[in-house]
Design a protein around this motif. Sequence first.
Motif, PDB file in Angstrom:
ATOM      1  N   PRO B 233       0.813  -1.182   0.007  1.00  0.00           N
ATOM      2  CA  PRO B 233       0.208  -0.022   0.080  1.00  0.00           C
ATOM      3  C   PRO B 233       0.664   1.363  -0.065  1.00  0.00           C
ATOM      4  CG  PRO B 233      -0.131  -1.007   2.191  1.00  0.00           C
ATOM      5  CD  PRO B 233       0.600  -2.018   1.260  1.00  0.00           C
ATOM      6  N   ASP B 234       0.487   2.135  -0.682  1.00  0.00           N
ATOM      7  CA  ASP B 234       1.227   3.511  -0.740  1.00  0.00           C
ATOM      8  C   ASP B 234       1.041   4.514   0.335  1.00  0.00           C
ATOM      9  OD1 ASP B 234       2.555   2.927  -3.288  1.00  0.00           O
ATOM     10  OD2 ASP B 234       1.384   3.952  -4.519  1.00  0.00           O
ATOM     11  N   ASN B 235      -0.089   4.336   0.839  1.00  0.00           N
ATOM     12  CA  ASN B 235      -0.180   5.203   2.200  1.00  0.00           C
ATOM     13  C   ASN B 235      -1.188   4.660   3.125  1.00  0.00           C
ATOM     14  OD1 ASN B 235      -2.986   5.480   1.114  1.00  0.00           O
ATOM     15  ND2 ASN B 235      -2.452   7.223  -0.285  1.00  0.00           N
ATOM     16  N   SER B 236      -1.394   5.267   4.255  1.00  0.00           N
ATOM     17  CA  SER B 236      -2.218   4.547   5.278  1.00  0.00           C
ATOM     18  C   SER B 236      -3.512   4.421   4.837  1.00  0.00           C
ATOM     19  CB  SER B 236      -1.859   5.375   6.663  1.00  0.00           C
ATOM     20  OG  SER B 236      -0.947   6.344   6.632  1.00  0.00           O
ATOM     21  N   PHE B 237      -4.131   5.382   4.005  1.00  0.00           N
ATOM     22  CA  PHE B 237      -5.541   5.068   3.830  1.00  0.00           C
ATOM     23  C   PHE B 237      -5.594   3.846   3.155  1.00  0.00           C
ATOM     24  CE2 PHE B 237      -9.060   5.283   0.994  1.00  0.00           C
ATOM     25  CZ  PHE B 237     -10.223   5.279   1.571  1.00  0.00           C
ATOM     26  N   VAL B 238      -4.698   3.626   2.158  1.00  0.00           N
ATOM     27  CA  VAL B 238      -4.851   2.330   1.394  1.00  0.00           C
ATOM     28  C   VAL B 238      -4.447   1.017   2.316  1.00  0.00           C
ATOM     29  CG1 VAL B 238      -4.002   0.776  -0.602  1.00  0.00           C
ATOM     30  CG2 VAL B 238      -4.311   3.503  -0.835  1.00  0.00           C
ATOM     31  N   ALA B 239      -3.704   1.306   3.242  1.00  0.00           N
ATOM     32  CA  ALA B 239      -3.567   0.195   4.100  1.00  0.00           C
ATOM     33  C   ALA B 239      -4.382  -0.008   4.843  1.00  0.00           C
ATOM     34  CB  ALA B 239      -2.067   0.548   4.760  1.00  0.00           C
ATOM     35  N   GLN B 240      -5.131   0.891   5.241  1.00  0.00           N
ATOM     36  CA  GLN B 240      -6.357   0.651   6.383  1.00  0.00           C
ATOM     37  C   GLN B 240      -7.510   0.102   5.504  1.00  0.00           C
ATOM     38  OE1 GLN B 240      -6.725   0.771   9.394  1.00  0.00           O
ATOM     39  NE2 GLN B 240      -4.853   1.903  10.179  1.00  0.00           N
ATOM     40  N   ILE B 242      -7.659  -1.687   2.501  1.00  0.00           N
ATOM     41  CA  ILE B 242      -7.494  -2.833   2.035  1.00  0.00           C
ATOM     42  C   ILE B 242      -7.184  -3.855   3.052  1.00  0.00           C
ATOM     43  CG2 ILE B 242      -6.671  -4.156   0.351  1.00  0.00           C
ATOM     44  CD1 ILE B 242      -8.021  -1.900  -0.976  1.00  0.00           C
ATOM     45  N   GLY B 243      -8.034  -4.616   3.209  1.00  0.00           N
ATOM     46  CA  GLY B 243      -7.594  -5.915   4.321  1.00  0.00           C
ATOM     47  C   GLY B 243      -7.310  -5.573   5.756  1.00  0.00           C
ATOM     48  N   GLU B 244      -7.118  -6.366   6.291  1.00  0.00           N
ATOM     49  CA  GLU B 244      -6.795  -5.944   7.792  1.00  0.00           C
ATOM     50  C   GLU B 244      -5.503  -5.542   8.056  1.00  0.00           C
ATOM     51  OE1 GLU B 244      -8.442  -7.756  12.110  1.00  0.00           O
ATOM     52  OE2 GLU B 244      -8.121  -9.174  10.302  1.00  0.00           O
ATOM     53  N   ASN B 245      -5.272  -4.795   8.868  1.00  0.00           N
ATOM     54  CA  ASN B 245      -4.138  -4.040   8.791  1.00  0.00           C
ATOM     55  C   ASN B 245      -3.608  -3.651  10.484  1.00  0.00           C
ATOM     56  OD1 ASN B 245      -1.746  -2.309   7.876  1.00  0.00           O
ATOM     57  ND2 ASN B 245      -2.816  -0.498   8.605  1.00  0.00           N
ATOM     58  N   ASN B 246      -2.438  -3.691  10.925  1.00  0.00           N
ATOM     59  CA  ASN B 246      -2.010  -3.049  12.332  1.00  0.00           C
ATOM     60  C   ASN B 246      -1.149  -1.874  11.706  1.00  0.00           C
ATOM     61  OD1 ASN B 246      -2.800  -5.267  13.801  1.00  0.00           O
ATOM     62  ND2 ASN B 246      -1.306  -6.599  12.786  1.00  0.00           N
ATOM     63  N   THR B 247      -1.511  -0.964  12.624  1.00  0.00           N
ATOM     64  CA  THR B 247      -0.846   0.286  12.681  1.00  0.00           C
ATOM     65  C   THR B 247      -0.022   0.498  13.866  1.00  0.00           C
ATOM     66  OG1 THR B 247      -2.471   1.308  11.373  1.00  0.00           O
ATOM     67  CG2 THR B 247      -1.142   2.645  12.119  1.00  0.00           C
ATOM     68  N   LEU B 248       1.371   0.791  13.703  1.00  0.00           N
ATOM     69  CA  LEU B 248       2.064   1.200  14.802  1.00  0.00           C
ATOM     70  C   LEU B 248       2.581   2.649  14.625  1.00  0.00           C
ATOM     71  CD1 LEU B 248       4.137  -2.181  14.973  1.00  0.00           C
ATOM     72  CD2 LEU B 248       2.585  -1.363  16.525  1.00  0.00           C
ATOM     73  N   GLU B 249       2.339   3.455  15.449  1.00  0.00           N
ATOM     74  CA  GLU B 249       2.575   5.230  15.284  1.00  0.00           C
ATOM     75  C   GLU B 249       4.369   5.246  15.989  1.00  0.00           C
ATOM     76  OE1 GLU B 249      -0.022   7.996  15.661  1.00  0.00           O
ATOM     77  OE2 GLU B 249      -1.692   6.655  15.400  1.00  0.00           O
ATOM     78  N   GLY B 250       4.880   5.933  15.314  1.00  0.00           N
ATOM     79  CA  GLY B 250       6.221   6.416  15.950  1.00  0.00           C
ATOM     80  C   GLY B 250       6.709   7.611  15.343  1.00  0.00           C
ATOM     81  N   THR B 251       7.964   7.633  15.335  1.00  0.00           N
ATOM     82  CA  THR B 251       9.055   8.767  14.761  1.00  0.00           C
ATOM     83  C   THR B 251      10.219   8.080  14.271  1.00  0.00           C
ATOM     84  OG1 THR B 251       8.483   9.757  16.894  1.00  0.00           O
ATOM     85  CG2 THR B 251       9.948  11.147  15.415  1.00  0.00           C
ATOM     86  N   ARG B 283       6.911  12.446  11.981  1.00  0.00           N
ATOM     87  CA  ARG B 283       5.757  11.259  12.413  1.00  0.00           C
ATOM     88  C   ARG B 283       5.585  10.134  11.301  1.00  0.00           C
ATOM     89  NH1 ARG B 283       4.933   9.963  17.485  1.00  0.00           N
ATOM     90  NH2 ARG B 283       2.906   9.364  17.237  1.00  0.00           N
ATOM     91  N   THR B 284       5.290   9.033  11.850  1.00  0.00           N
ATOM     92  CA  THR B 284       4.789   7.885  10.749  1.00  0.00           C
ATOM     93  C   THR B 284       3.983   6.951  11.302  1.00  0.00           C
ATOM     94  OG1 THR B 284       5.984   6.420   9.126  1.00  0.00           O
ATOM     95  CG2 THR B 284       6.978   6.589  11.224  1.00  0.00           C
ATOM     96  N   ARG B 285       3.247   6.467  10.587  1.00  0.00           N
ATOM     97  CA  ARG B 285       2.661   4.987  10.877  1.00  0.00           C
ATOM     98  C   ARG B 285       3.145   3.938  10.007  1.00  0.00           C
ATOM     99  NH1 ARG B 285      -3.867   6.122  10.663  1.00  0.00           N
ATOM    100  NH2 ARG B 285      -3.997   7.792  11.950  1.00  0.00           N
TER     101      ARG B 285
END
Lengths: 423, 366
Positions: B233-240, B242-251, B283-285
């Motif tokens: 996926p190119d960006n968090s929207f697509v990652a979220q 399409i399919g199930e996705n885990n998001t870890l936030e950080g720097t 910041r990144t996801r």
Amino acid sequence: MLDYSEKYSMEVADGTPLKKSLARSLRKEKLRALALIAPLLIFVLVTFVLPIGTMLTRSIDNSIVEEILPRTVLALEDWNEKGDELPNEMVFRSFVEDFQDAIADKNHTKIGSRLNYEVSGMSSLFRKSARKVKKWDLTDNAPIKQKLIEVNKAWGDVETWAVIKTHSVALTNGYFLNAVDMQRTPFGAQAQPENKQVLVKLFIRTLKMSLIITGMCILLGYPVAWLLANLSNRTSNLLLILVLLPFWTSLLVRTSAWKVMLQNQGVINDLLVWIGLITEGSRLEIINNQFGTIVAMTHILLPFMILPMYSVMKTIPPSYLRAAKSLGATNWTAFWRVYFPQSVPGIGAGSILVFILAIGYYITPEIVGGTDGIFISNRIAYHISSSLNWGLASALGAILLGVVLLLYWVYDKIVGIDNVKLG
Amino acid sequence: MALDETNNAFVRFDRVQKSYDGESLVVKDLNLDIPKGEFLTMLGPSGSGKTTCLMMLAGFETATHGEILLDGVSINNIPPHKRGIGMVFQNYALFPHMTVAENLSFPLEVRNMGKSEREAKVKRALDMVEMGDFGGRRPAQLSGGQQQRIALARALVFEPELVLMDEPLGALDKQLREKMQFEITRLAHNLGITVVYVTHDQTEALTMSDRVAVFNDGVIQQLARPDMLYERPDNSFVAQFIGENNTLEGTVKSLTDDTAVVELDGGLQLQCEPINVDNVGQRTRVSVRPERAELNLNNLSQDACTLTGTVQEFIYMGDIFRTRISVAGCDDFIIKTPNSPNQKRLSPGQNVKFGLNKKDCRALDP
Ligand SMILES: Nc1ncnc2c1ncn2[C@@H]1O[C@H](COP(=O)(O)OP(=O)(O)OP(=O)(O)O)[C@@H](O)[C@H]1O
Ligand SMILES: [Mg+2]
């Protein structure tokens, strides 16, 4: 084992047969339903079915002659109304006896006006003769035939007696015959004299003009209904209010407004003269004739066409038109082959509504119809309130009802009544 | 190269914008090339502008700005009935007053085709969707799936080269939908037609399409093959989305061309693919697919990181196990493991160690 299961399946738990207990429970439901609609049923029965029923029976009920002149009717039985001999002394005596009783009961004018429907002059004959006959003493058994003829020579006319005999039956087809420009005579049903034949013409005119009005309403209403159904909600609500606006003003006011518009010195004529389309001398005759009636009634009945059309069109999704176009249909083909057939139920409902309303319309033709723009209802109204010939009025009404039912049947055959939708 | 592309594109949206109310753009600067024979799906949440794009292509809406080209010709000013594009509507839009055969015959009639030819084509189209015996019925007498097939046959019967479908399977139950998905793709490939398909069901998009355009907010977020879409996926929207996705936030701690080291909010450091990060400190996801978390640490590659979390919940789902873990400040990190004989079942409260390969961790926009 088989026996058991069969028995089991046909009975409910307490042993009553299944069918019986089903019928019982259904009956309960039906009774409850009946109880719910009972108030309406009674209301409709009392205020609608009964009055119309009694009104309709008047179209064949003719017991009045037999009731007021019972002895005369009996005595006339042996008399040949087709010959040219006057009835005998006995008939005259019975008549005078009946007549005197009627005078005492103040019924003699009733019989006079009843017979006057058939032959004019009867009413005054009875009224005038009554003054003299009233005082006669019949106990001396003196011959009475000549005496009566001396009172009014009409009594020496065979026709007078023939009229009484012809119209003495308790149930008559006379009113219906009159309603179609015929009359009941000693020689059977015959056409009315030429100058009295108006009703059939009036019927035909009523049907023709109602059809024209319905057609005009379809032509004018369809595009409006289409707009209403396809504009955005806000604009269509506004437009709907404009369509309904006429309902907020009295029918009389609206019709009178047309009078103002269309009359010789009215707005339309003034305008046409002003822009030079017509000259002062050739102002159009557009009121007090059929044209005026058609214009005014089309305007008044238009909402009844638009509303059913609109409610049907509202249910046709725009995707049908889009689908047709995506399949290669031009705008016109898409409309004609796809949209229009689906809007036909609305046209049907509107047309039935408008036509039935038009065929029985009264006020507007009365005001703007003049002499050649009036409808059969105006004639019915005349017979109810002026000539008081309720029998004829009922017969006319019954025929009108019959025509409507007939057309309804024809419509059902051609278009199908399940093709009528109010939304 | 640019010239070449123009020739390849059968359908081309060129900087297309659309506004209904003159205040906001429903479609913002859409550029899209669809080669001949492709099955392209527009996927996106409700209100993202998919139908609008389809309607502009079909000719029922006009583009506020930009151009739509069909086979190299601008169709902005061609009315819908001359575009020759087949269309399947969401509610099928079968004409209720015509029989099935008449419905199919309609596009042929308006093309002034002869009677015998019409009948032959209608029959062939009905056979194609296995509805040969239903020609005499009215649409109301058909089940949803049958109506759907008739709608499909009607859109295909006049042999358009391009067919548009707007959520054609939305009204069907799951089983029928899966069957129809298969039939539609089979037909499309057999006939060699170009299909633009709209759906907001991602499984449908992934299983049917050659390429998927993910829409959000009037913009194409990513246009790619289904597998790329899921795995890259190119960006968090697509990652979220399409399919199930885990998001870890950080720097972002450090950044090279092929590696971004991200310090997660829970304190751990993770090596990631730098996809949407530009500079250190940002910041990144980090996006990780649930089935990519590796419980068997022996299977990890060299650039993998190992994390320790606490099991919150363990769900037995038949073919897979689904474990919810709290790790690195994230309470709902999901791990999916196949139900195999030697797979251990975890219980809540237990600590668990798992590894994430670098190529499975994608550092995306926050
Ligand atoms: N005719 C219209 N007039 C005004 N606004 C519209 C119109 N049609 C759509 N919109 C707006 O445009 C936006 C995009 O609508 P569109 O129908 O393209 O969404 P979609 O992606 O097809 O959504 P869905 O998945 O729900 O069908 C929405 O915000 C919608 O409110
Ligand atoms: Mg949509």
